[in-house]
Motif scaffolding. Structure first.
Motif, short mmCIF file in Angstrom:
data_model
loop_
_atom_site.label_atom_id
_atom_site.label_comp_id
_atom_site.label_asym_id
_atom_site.label_seq_id
_atom_site.Cartn_x
_atom_site.Cartn_y
_atom_site.Cartn_z
N ARG A 157 2.97 -2.12 13.06
CA ARG A 157 3.93 -1.34 13.85
C ARG A 157 3.45 0.09 14.05
NH1 ARG A 157 9.71 -2.37 14.83
NH2 ARG A 157 10.73 -0.41 15.35
N LEU A 158 2.90 0.69 13.00
CA LEU A 158 2.39 2.06 13.10
C LEU A 158 1.22 2.12 14.07
CD1 LEU A 158 2.61 4.98 12.21
CD2 LEU A 158 1.21 4.41 10.21
N ARG A 159 0.34 1.14 14.05
CA ARG A 159 -0.76 1.10 15.02
C ARG A 159 -0.22 1.01 16.45
NH1 ARG A 159 -4.67 -2.75 11.53
NH2 ARG A 159 -5.89 -1.07 10.56
N PHE A 160 0.80 0.20 16.65
CA PHE A 160 1.43 0.07 17.95
C PHE A 160 2.00 1.41 18.41
CE2 PHE A 160 4.99 -0.85 20.76
CZ PHE A 160 4.48 -1.83 21.61
N ILE A 161 2.73 2.07 17.51
CA ILE A 161 3.34 3.38 17.82
C ILE A 161 2.26 4.39 18.17
CG2 ILE A 161 4.60 5.34 16.82
CD1 ILE A 161 6.11 3.17 15.09
N ARG A 162 1.21 4.45 17.36
CA ARG A 162 0.13 5.41 17.60
C ARG A 162 -0.58 5.14 18.93
NH1 ARG A 162 -0.33 9.96 15.37
NH2 ARG A 162 -2.55 9.79 15.11
N ARG A 163 -0.74 3.89 19.28
CA ARG A 163 -1.37 3.55 20.56
C ARG A 163 -0.49 4.01 21.72
NH1 ARG A 163 -4.86 3.35 24.25
NH2 ARG A 163 -5.12 1.43 25.40
N CYS A 164 0.80 3.78 21.60
CA CYS A 164 1.74 4.25 22.63
C CYS A 164 1.70 5.77 22.75
CB CYS A 164 3.16 3.79 22.32
SG CYS A 164 3.42 2.01 22.50
N ARG A 165 1.67 6.46 21.62
CA ARG A 165 1.62 7.93 21.65
C ARG A 165 0.31 8.40 22.27
NH1 ARG A 165 4.73 10.95 22.48
NH2 ARG A 165 3.95 12.65 21.21
N SER A 166 -0.78 7.68 22.04
CA SER A 166 -2.07 8.07 22.64
C SER A 166 -2.03 7.95 24.15
CB SER A 166 -3.21 7.24 22.06
OG SER A 166 -3.23 5.94 22.60
N LEU A 167 -1.10 7.15 24.66
CA LEU A 167 -0.90 7.00 26.10
C LEU A 167 0.15 7.97 26.63
CD1 LEU A 167 -0.99 3.11 26.27
CD2 LEU A 167 -2.76 4.70 27.06
N GLY A 168 0.63 8.86 25.76
CA GLY A 168 1.58 9.88 26.17
C GLY A 168 3.01 9.40 26.29
N MET A 169 3.32 8.27 25.70
CA MET A 169 4.68 7.74 25.80
C MET A 169 5.62 8.50 24.89
SD MET A 169 4.13 3.68 26.12
CE MET A 169 3.17 3.02 27.48
N MET A 216 0.85 -1.18 0.00
CA MET A 216 0.00 0.00 0.00
C MET A 216 0.89 1.23 0.00
SD MET A 216 -1.55 0.13 3.89
CE MET A 216 -1.27 -1.59 4.25
N LYS A 217 0.34 2.33 -0.51
CA LYS A 217 1.08 3.59 -0.57
C LYS A 217 0.96 4.32 0.77
CE LYS A 217 0.24 4.12 -5.49
NZ LYS A 217 -0.52 4.85 -6.50
N ILE A 218 1.78 5.33 0.95
CA ILE A 218 1.86 6.05 2.22
C ILE A 218 0.52 6.70 2.57
CG2 ILE A 218 2.76 8.19 1.23
CD1 ILE A 218 4.58 8.36 3.78
N GLY A 219 -0.21 7.21 1.60
CA GLY A 219 -1.50 7.82 1.86
C GLY A 219 -2.51 6.81 2.37
N GLU A 220 -2.47 5.61 1.82
CA GLU A 220 -3.37 4.54 2.27
C GLU A 220 -3.03 4.14 3.70
OE1 GLU A 220 -4.20 1.42 -1.01
OE2 GLU A 220 -2.28 2.37 -1.56
N LEU A 221 -1.75 4.01 3.98
CA LEU A 221 -1.31 3.67 5.33
C LEU A 221 -1.77 4.72 6.33
CD1 LEU A 221 0.38 1.74 7.14
CD2 LEU A 221 2.35 3.18 6.62
N ALA A 222 -1.59 5.97 5.97
CA ALA A 222 -2.02 7.06 6.84
C ALA A 222 -3.52 7.00 7.09
CB ALA A 222 -1.64 8.41 6.22
N GLN A 223 -4.27 6.72 6.06
CA GLN A 223 -5.72 6.64 6.19
C GLN A 223 -6.14 5.47 7.09
OE1 GLN A 223 -7.74 6.26 2.43
NE2 GLN A 223 -9.65 7.07 3.26
N HIS A 224 -5.49 4.34 6.95
CA HIS A 224 -5.80 3.17 7.79
C HIS A 224 -5.61 3.46 9.27
CE1 HIS A 224 -6.78 -0.06 5.04
NE2 HIS A 224 -5.71 0.20 4.29
N VAL A 225 -4.58 4.24 9.58
CA VAL A 225 -4.21 4.48 10.98
C VAL A 225 -4.81 5.78 11.51
CG1 VAL A 225 -2.23 4.69 12.54
CG2 VAL A 225 -2.13 3.12 10.65
N GLY A 226 -5.21 6.66 10.62
CA GLY A 226 -5.79 7.93 11.05
C GLY A 226 -4.75 8.96 11.43
N CYS A 227 -3.69 9.03 10.64
CA CYS A 227 -2.67 10.05 10.87
C CYS A 227 -2.31 10.66 9.53
CB CYS A 227 -1.44 9.44 11.56
SG CYS A 227 -0.47 8.31 10.55
N THR A 228 -1.38 11.59 9.56
CA THR A 228 -0.98 12.25 8.32
C THR A 228 0.23 11.55 7.71
OG1 THR A 228 0.54 13.77 9.43
CG2 THR A 228 -1.77 14.47 9.24
#
Length: 150
Positions: A47-59, A1-13
């Motif tokens: 991995r991106l979902r994992f990172i985003r979840r950690c960031r949502s916890l303020g890590m 998948m392209k970067i835009g698709e990945l961003a859309q799947h995870v809800g980030c830019t």
């Protein structure tokens, strides 16, 4: 998948993904030889979902790096528990700072009860008063809630 698709799947830019790649949190994908587009795989999404979840916890990024490295180890999870315990202590400290700030703002608000002129505003008078400052609270509103680095 392209970067835009990945961003859309995870809800980030797209910029966030590129930033995580630059920081070494997300591995850079291979490029398609025909069009030179980045080609992201399912492991990038996980991995991106994992990172985003950690960031949502303020890590912090360092905490996330530690957790990402731990995912590939066969050791026990004592280090992970310690990391989360330490992060929890920082969050609890931030909560106390915010509660102190809330109390001070409530007290400040009590200084002006009416719709008087600006010249007689109790809030402005209180802010102009030479009073001791609470250390660390100047960082609360700027987004740097915790004065200690973690």
């Amino acid at each position: 998948m392209k970067i835009g698709e990945l961003a859309q799947h995870v809800g980030c830019t797209v910029e966030t993904i590129r930033f995580y790649e630059k920081e070494g949190l997300l591995h850079k994908p291979l490029r398609n030889t025909e069009n030179n587009y980045r080609e992201y795989q399912s492991h990038h999404l996980e991995r991106l979902r994992f990172i985003r979840r950690c960031r949502s916890l303020g890590m912090t990024h360092d905490e996330i790096r530690t957790l990402l490295a731990a995912r590939n180890q066969q050791d026990d999870c004592l280090g992970i528990n310690q990391l989360v315990d330490q992060h929890l202590q920082h969050v609890q400290h931030r909560i106390q700072e915010l509660l102190t700030l809330e109390k001070e703002l409530q007290e400040l608000r009590l200084q002006c009860q009416g719709d008087s002129s600006v010249q007689s505003c109790g809030i402005l008078r209180e802010l102009e008063r030479d009073a001791p400052l609470n250390d660390g609270l100047e960082n609360v509103h700027s987004g740097q809630i915790c004065s200690s680095k973690h």
